[in-house]
Scaffold this active site. Structure first.
Site, PDB file in Angstrom:
ATOM      1  N   CYS A 196      -7.147 -19.122 -16.713  1.00 33.40           N
ATOM      2  CA  CYS A 196      -7.705 -19.693 -15.474  1.00 33.40           C
ATOM      3  C   CYS A 196      -7.184 -21.103 -15.277  1.00 33.40           C
ATOM      4  O   CYS A 196      -6.901 -21.529 -14.164  1.00 33.40           O
ATOM      5  CB  CYS A 196      -9.223 -19.685 -15.528  1.00 33.40           C
ATOM      6  SG  CYS A 196      -9.877 -20.473 -17.004  1.00 33.40           S
ATOM      7  N   GLU A 251     -17.729 -19.380 -13.364  1.00 29.46           N
ATOM      8  CA  GLU A 251     -16.443 -19.992 -13.755  1.00 29.46           C
ATOM      9  C   GLU A 251     -15.361 -19.126 -13.156  1.00 29.46           C
ATOM     10  O   GLU A 251     -15.173 -17.984 -13.580  1.00 29.46           O
ATOM     11  CB  GLU A 251     -16.329 -20.049 -15.283  1.00 29.46           C
ATOM     12  CG  GLU A 251     -17.260 -21.034 -15.947  1.00 29.46           C
ATOM     13  CD  GLU A 251     -16.991 -22.478 -15.546  1.00 29.46           C
ATOM     14  OE1 GLU A 251     -15.915 -22.783 -15.009  1.00 29.46           O
ATOM     15  OE2 GLU A 251     -17.897 -23.314 -15.751  1.00 29.46           O
ATOM     16  N   GLY A 276     -14.785 -15.024 -13.912  1.00 24.02           N
ATOM     17  CA  GLY A 276     -13.898 -14.048 -13.284  1.00 24.02           C
ATOM     18  C   GLY A 276     -13.295 -14.627 -12.022  1.00 24.02           C
ATOM     19  O   GLY A 276     -13.156 -15.849 -11.890  1.00 24.02           O
ATOM     20  N   SER A 277     -12.964 -13.762 -11.092  1.00 20.66           N
ATOM     21  CA  SER A 277     -12.253 -14.200  -9.885  1.00 20.66           C
ATOM     22  C   SER A 277     -13.209 -14.782  -8.852  1.00 20.66           C
ATOM     23  O   SER A 277     -14.424 -14.528  -8.882  1.00 20.66           O
ATOM     24  CB  SER A 277     -11.499 -13.020  -9.292  1.00 20.66           C
ATOM     25  OG  SER A 277     -12.431 -12.046  -8.881  1.00 20.66           O
ATOM     26  N   ASN A 321      -8.817 -11.887 -19.696  1.00 23.34           N
ATOM     27  CA  ASN A 321      -7.736 -12.727 -20.257  1.00 23.34           C
ATOM     28  C   ASN A 321      -8.082 -13.301 -21.632  1.00 23.34           C
ATOM     29  O   ASN A 321      -7.236 -13.358 -22.509  1.00 23.34           O
ATOM     30  CB  ASN A 321      -7.317 -13.810 -19.270  1.00 23.34           C
ATOM     31  CG  ASN A 321      -8.439 -14.715 -18.862  1.00 23.34           C
ATOM     32  OD1 ASN A 321      -9.616 -14.356 -18.960  1.00 23.34           O
ATOM     33  ND2 ASN A 321      -8.100 -15.897 -18.397  1.00 23.34           N
ATOM     34  N   THR A 364     -15.054 -11.927  -6.811  1.00 25.48           N
ATOM     35  CA  THR A 364     -16.214 -11.337  -7.486  1.00 25.48           C
ATOM     36  C   THR A 364     -17.319 -12.373  -7.644  1.00 25.48           C
ATOM     37  O   THR A 364     -18.505 -12.064  -7.501  1.00 25.48           O
ATOM     38  CB  THR A 364     -15.813 -10.761  -8.867  1.00 25.48           C
ATOM     39  OG1 THR A 364     -14.646  -9.976  -8.707  1.00 25.48           O
ATOM     40  CG2 THR A 364     -16.903  -9.905  -9.445  1.00 25.48           C
ATOM     41  N   GLY A 365     -16.933 -13.615  -7.905  1.00 21.87           N
ATOM     42  CA  GLY A 365     -17.929 -14.682  -8.051  1.00 21.87           C
ATOM     43  C   GLY A 365     -18.803 -14.817  -6.819  1.00 21.87           C
ATOM     44  O   GLY A 365     -20.020 -15.039  -6.928  1.00 21.87           O
ATOM     45  N   GLU A 416     -19.534 -25.051 -18.481  1.00 17.78           N
ATOM     46  CA  GLU A 416     -19.756 -24.471 -19.799  1.00 17.78           C
ATOM     47  C   GLU A 416     -19.342 -25.512 -20.834  1.00 17.78           C
ATOM     48  O   GLU A 416     -18.609 -26.457 -20.523  1.00 17.78           O
ATOM     49  CB  GLU A 416     -18.922 -23.193 -19.964  1.00 17.78           C
ATOM     50  CG  GLU A 416     -19.334 -22.127 -18.952  1.00 17.78           C
ATOM     51  CD  GLU A 416     -18.836 -20.737 -19.278  1.00 17.78           C
ATOM     52  OE1 GLU A 416     -17.615 -20.527 -19.237  1.00 17.78           O
ATOM     53  OE2 GLU A 416     -19.673 -19.865 -19.572  1.00 17.78           O
TER      54      GLU A 416
HETATM   55  P1  NAD Z   1     -12.733 -10.051 -11.882  1.00 17.49           P
HETATM   56  O1  NAD Z   1     -13.531 -10.937 -10.993  1.00 17.49           O
HETATM   57  O2  NAD Z   1     -12.015  -8.908 -11.281  1.00 17.49           O
HETATM   58  O3  NAD Z   1     -13.666  -9.408 -13.006  1.00 17.49           O
HETATM   59  C1  NAD Z   1     -14.448 -10.217 -13.861  1.00 17.49           C
HETATM   60  C2  NAD Z   1     -15.606  -9.398 -14.373  1.00 17.49           C
HETATM   61  O4  NAD Z   1     -16.496  -9.082 -13.300  1.00 17.49           O
HETATM   62  C3  NAD Z   1     -15.221  -8.067 -14.996  1.00 17.49           C
HETATM   63  O5  NAD Z   1     -16.028  -7.862 -16.138  1.00 17.49           O
HETATM   64  C4  NAD Z   1     -15.581  -7.068 -13.908  1.00 17.49           C
HETATM   65  O6  NAD Z   1     -15.855  -5.774 -14.381  1.00 17.49           O
HETATM   66  C5  NAD Z   1     -16.823  -7.704 -13.325  1.00 17.49           C
HETATM   67  N1  NAD Z   1     -17.184  -7.293 -11.968  1.00 17.49           N
HETATM   68  C6  NAD Z   1     -16.423  -6.673 -11.043  1.00 17.49           C
HETATM   69  N2  NAD Z   1     -17.124  -6.522  -9.886  1.00 17.49           N
HETATM   70  C7  NAD Z   1     -18.340  -7.070 -10.100  1.00 17.49           C
HETATM   71  C8  NAD Z   1     -19.495  -7.258  -9.283  1.00 17.49           C
HETATM   72  N3  NAD Z   1     -19.534  -6.862  -8.010  1.00 17.49           N
HETATM   73  N4  NAD Z   1     -20.565  -7.876  -9.815  1.00 17.49           N
HETATM   74  C9  NAD Z   1     -20.546  -8.325 -11.093  1.00 17.49           C
HETATM   75  N5  NAD Z   1     -19.473  -8.179 -11.908  1.00 17.49           N
HETATM   76  C10 NAD Z   1     -18.388  -7.557 -11.424  1.00 17.49           C
HETATM   77  O7  NAD Z   1     -11.758 -11.018 -12.680  1.00 17.49           O
HETATM   78  P2  NAD Z   1     -10.599 -10.600 -13.691  1.00 17.49           P
HETATM   79  O8  NAD Z   1      -9.470 -10.038 -12.906  1.00 17.49           O
HETATM   80  O9  NAD Z   1     -11.177  -9.823 -14.824  1.00 17.49           O
HETATM   81  O10 NAD Z   1     -10.199 -12.030 -14.296  1.00 17.49           O
HETATM   82  C11 NAD Z   1      -9.256 -12.856 -13.723  1.00 17.49           C
HETATM   83  C12 NAD Z   1      -9.921 -13.981 -12.964  1.00 17.49           C
HETATM   84  O11 NAD Z   1     -10.840 -14.675 -13.808  1.00 17.49           O
HETATM   85  C13 NAD Z   1      -8.926 -15.043 -12.508  1.00 17.49           C
HETATM   86  O12 NAD Z   1      -9.224 -15.425 -11.185  1.00 17.49           O
HETATM   87  C14 NAD Z   1      -9.181 -16.208 -13.446  1.00 17.49           C
HETATM   88  O13 NAD Z   1      -8.829 -17.451 -12.947  1.00 17.49           O
HETATM   89  C15 NAD Z   1     -10.649 -16.082 -13.669  1.00 17.49           C
HETATM   90  N6  NAD Z   1     -11.024 -16.787 -14.883  1.00 17.49           N
HETATM   91  C16 NAD Z   1     -11.768 -17.932 -14.808  1.00 17.49           C
HETATM   92  C17 NAD Z   1     -12.100 -18.644 -15.945  1.00 17.49           C
HETATM   93  C18 NAD Z   1     -12.903 -19.910 -15.897  1.00 17.49           C
HETATM   94  O14 NAD Z   1     -13.496 -20.265 -16.908  1.00 17.49           O
HETATM   95  N7  NAD Z   1     -12.968 -20.613 -14.780  1.00 17.49           N
HETATM   96  C19 NAD Z   1     -11.679 -18.176 -17.191  1.00 17.49           C
HETATM   97  C20 NAD Z   1     -10.909 -17.021 -17.239  1.00 17.49           C
HETATM   98  C21 NAD Z   1     -10.602 -16.316 -16.083  1.00 17.49           C
END
Ligand code: NAD
Length: 468
Positions: free
Chosen positions: A274, A240, A218-219, A144, A222-223, A448
Site C-alpha cells: 500500500c 487502512e 484493503g482497497s 499483499n 471496498t473501504g 494503526e
Molecule cells: P480488497 O478491498 O479487494 O479486499 C480486502 C478485503 O476485503 C478482502 O479480505 C476481501 O475479501 C474483503 N472484502 C471484499 N468485499 C468486501 C465487503 N463488501 N465488505 C467487507 N469486506 C470485503 O483489497 P485487496 O485487493 O485485497 O488489497 C489491495 C488493496 O489494499 C490496495 O488498494 C492496497 O493499497 C490496500 N492496502 C492498504 C494497506 C494500508 O495499510 N493502508 C495495506 C495493504 C493493502
C-alpha cells in the site's frame, strides 16, 4: 492437496464447502480453504463475545498470552512461511520476515504500558480517564501482507482487552488460517477466531450485530462499502486503504547512493505494498540519470518462484491484478510513454510481469494518477519544487511519501509539505510497531500501530469520584 481449518471457539473447524487457493508462481493449487457459512460465523462471533468478558479483566494475563503467542509464532516460522510464499508469491526470506514481524508486534503490545490519566485531584473531585475495550472486533485483511497486516490488528486489539473474528483475503487465506491454529495453542478459546470464505463473508462480518468495531485493510472501493455498513450500526471503524505514494528527488540527490533503496521502495513485494513508491518526481536536469539507474536495477532484479532462495521478485498475486498492471502499462505506452525496462507479462503458467520503468508520461495518465499496486513505476520530470509538491499532493490518496536529497534539513522541509501520514527522508517503507501508521484523504480513517493504534480499539471512560 492439504486442506486447512478455521479456528472457532478454540477448535479447528472444517466447512461443508471449500475453495481452492492458487500459487501465483505456478498456477497450481496450494490447498483448499474452508468456505465459512453463516452458522459458523455466528458461532465465531458468539464465542468471541463470550470470551471477551474474562479476557478483558486481566491485563497481566493478556500480556503473558501475547508473549506466548509471539514465542509460538517464532517457533512456527518454517511451518508458516512456505505456505505464505506459495499462496502470495513473495520470496521465502520475506515470508519468514513477515512471520517474525507478527511476533514482534505481539511482543511490542505485550510490553506497552498505557498509564492511567488523572485529570483532576483536588478537594472537589478525583477524576481519572481510562480506556475500555470495545468488545468484539471484525478484522478484514488484503492479500499483499496477510500476516503482518493481521498482526497490526490482533496485537493491539487483544492487548487492550478485545476479542476478534479475523477474515483473510480469499486469495491468501491459508497462512492466516495456519497462524490462527498456532495462536490457538496458547490463547483461551474464542479470543481469536479465524474464518475464511469468498468476498460474501466480508459483508456478513461488517453487518453482523455482535462486533462493535471493524478494522479493515484493503482497497478504497471496498473501504467505502465497509464504512457504509458500519454506519448502519454506528460500529467504530478503522480503514487502512490505498496509496499512490510519491517520491520526490531533490536537485542535490546522490543517485548512486540512493538508487537501490529507491528501487526497492517501489518494487518490494513486486510493488504490491500500500505504501510502496508509486511515482517518482525528478528534477529535469537529473531525469536521464535517475531513469537509467532505476532501469538498470529493474533489468537485473531476479524474478522467479519465491520458494527459490535466489528470487528477489515474485509474481503478481492474482490474475485480475496482473491484468490491471498490464492495462495501466499499455495505456501509458499508448499515451507516449516508453518502457525503458520491462513492459510485458511473462509467458508461462504464473502471473509474472517484468519489473517495468516508464518514462515520458505525466500526471493525467492512469499509471501516474491511479494506484498500480504492481511492478511498474512511472518516473516524471519536474520543473521546480513547488511544481513537484503540487503534483505529489494532487491526488485523493495520502498514505505516505519520501523525499531524497543530500541535505536532510532541506529534504525535511519538503517532506512536511506533503499531505500524507508518513513522510520519509532518504528511505521508504520504514515501518515499526511503535510508529503510528495511517494516511490523509482517501488513504485512511484512523491509524494503526504505536499507542495510537491501541487507542483505536478502546473508548474513553471517565471515573469521577466526588469529594467533600
Ligand atoms: P480488497 O478491498 O479487494 O479486499 C480486502 C478485503 O476485503 C478482502 O479480505 C476481501 O475479501 C474483503 N472484502 C471484499 N468485499 C468486501 C465487503 N463488501 N465488505 C467487507 N469486506 C470485503 O483489497 P485487496 O485487493 O485485497 O488489497 C489491495 C488493496 O489494499 C490496495 O488498494 C492496497 O493499497 C490496500 N492496502 C492498504 C494497506 C494500508 O495499510 N493502508 C495495506 C495493504 C493493502
Amino acid at each position: 492437496m492439504p486442506s486447512y481449518t478455521m479456528t472457532i471457539d478454540g477448535e479447528q473447524v472444517r466447512a461443508v464447502d471449500t475453495f481452492d487457493v492458487v500459487n501465483p508462481a505456478t498456477g497450481d493449487t496450494v490447498g483448499a480453504a474452508p468456505r465459512c457459512g453463516r452458522d459458523d460465523l455466528d458461532r465465531a462471533m458468539r464465542s468471541a463475545a463470550a470470551a471477551q468478558v474474562g479476557w478483558s479483566r486481566d491485563g497481566e494475563f493478556r500480556r503473558k498470552a501475547l508473549r506466548d503467542v509471539a514465542r509460538e509464532l517464532r517457533e512456527s516460522i518454517e511451518e508458516i512461511a512456505p505456505v505464505l510464499t506459495a499462496e502470495q508469491g513473495k520470496p521465502l526470506r520475506e515470508a519468514r520476515h513477515e512471520v517474525s514481524s507478527t511476533a514482534r508486534w505481539c511482543e511490542y503490545y505485550a510490553d506497552l504500558e498505557v498509564p492511567r490519566e488523572v485529570i483532576q485531584d483536588d478537594d472537589r473531585a478525583f477524576v481519572e480517564v481510562f480506556r475500555r475495550p470495545l468488545g468484539v472486533v471484525s478484522a478484514i485483511t488484503p492479500w499483499n501482507f496477510p500476516l503482518s497486516l493481521a498482526a497490526w490488528k490482533i496485537a493491539p486489539a487483544l492487548a487492550s482487552g478485545n476479542t476478534m473474528v479475523l477474515k483473510p483475503s480469499p486469495f491468501t487465506p491459508l497462512s492466516t488460517l495456519l497462524m490462527g491454529q498456532v495462536m490457538a495453542r496458547v490463547l483461551p478459546p474464542g479470543v481469536l477466531n479465524v474464518v475464511s470464505g469468498g468476498d460474501e463473508l466480508g459483508p456478513w462480518m461488517t453487518e453482523h450485530p455482535v462486533p462493535r468495531k471493524i478494522s479493515f485493510t484493503g482497497s478504497v472501493a471496498t473501504g467505502k462499502r465497509v464504512a457504509a455498513a458500519a454506519a448502519q450500526d454506528l460500529k467504530r471503524v478503522t480503514l487502512e486503504l490505498g496509496g499512490n505514494d510519491p517520491a520526490i528527488l531533490l536537485d542535490d540527490v546522490d543517485v548512486d547512493a540512493i538508487a537501490d533503496r529507491l528501487f526497492w521502495g517501489a518494487f518490494r513485494n513486486s510493488g504490491q505494498v500500500c505504501t510502496a513508491i508509486k511515482r517518482v518526481y525528478v528534477p529535469e536536469r537529473r531525469y536521464d540519470e535517475v531513469v537509467d539507474a532505476l532501469a538498470d536495477r529493474a533489468r537485473s532484479a531476479r524474478l522467479g518462484n519465491g520458494l527459490d532462495e535466489a528470487t528477489e521478485l515474485g509474481p503478481v498475486n492474482n490474475r485480475p491484478q496482473l491484468q490491471r498492471v498490464q492495462d495501466l502499462v499499455r495505456d501509458a505506452i499508448a499515451r507516449g510513454g516508453k518502457a525503458v525496462a520491462g513492459g510485458n507479462t511473462i509467458d508461462g503458467p504464473g502471473f509474472f510481469f517484468e519489473p517495468t520503468i516508464i518514462r515520458g508520461i505525466e500526471d493525467g495518465t492512469r499509471l501516474v494518477d491511479e494506484e498500480q499496486f504492481g511492478p511498474a513505476l512511472p518516473v516524471i520530470p519536474y520543473r521546480d519544487l513547488d511544481d513537484a509538491i503540487a503534483r505529489a499532493n494532487g491526488t485523493p490518496f495520502g498514505l505516505s511519501a519520501s523525499v531524497w536529497g543530500s541535505d536532510p534539513i532541506a529534504a525535511a522541509e519538503v517532506a512536511t509539505q506533503i499531505e500524507c501520514g508518513t513522510s520519509w527522508i532518504n528511505t521508504h517503507l520504514a515501518l515499526a510497531p511503535h510508529q503510528p501508521f495511517g494516511g490523509a484523504k482517501w488513504s485512511s480513517i484512523g491509524v494503526e500501530n504505536g499507542r495510537w493504534g491501541l487507542d483505536q480499539f478502546t473508548e474513553l471512560q471517565v471515573l469521577h469520584r466526588a469529594r467533600g
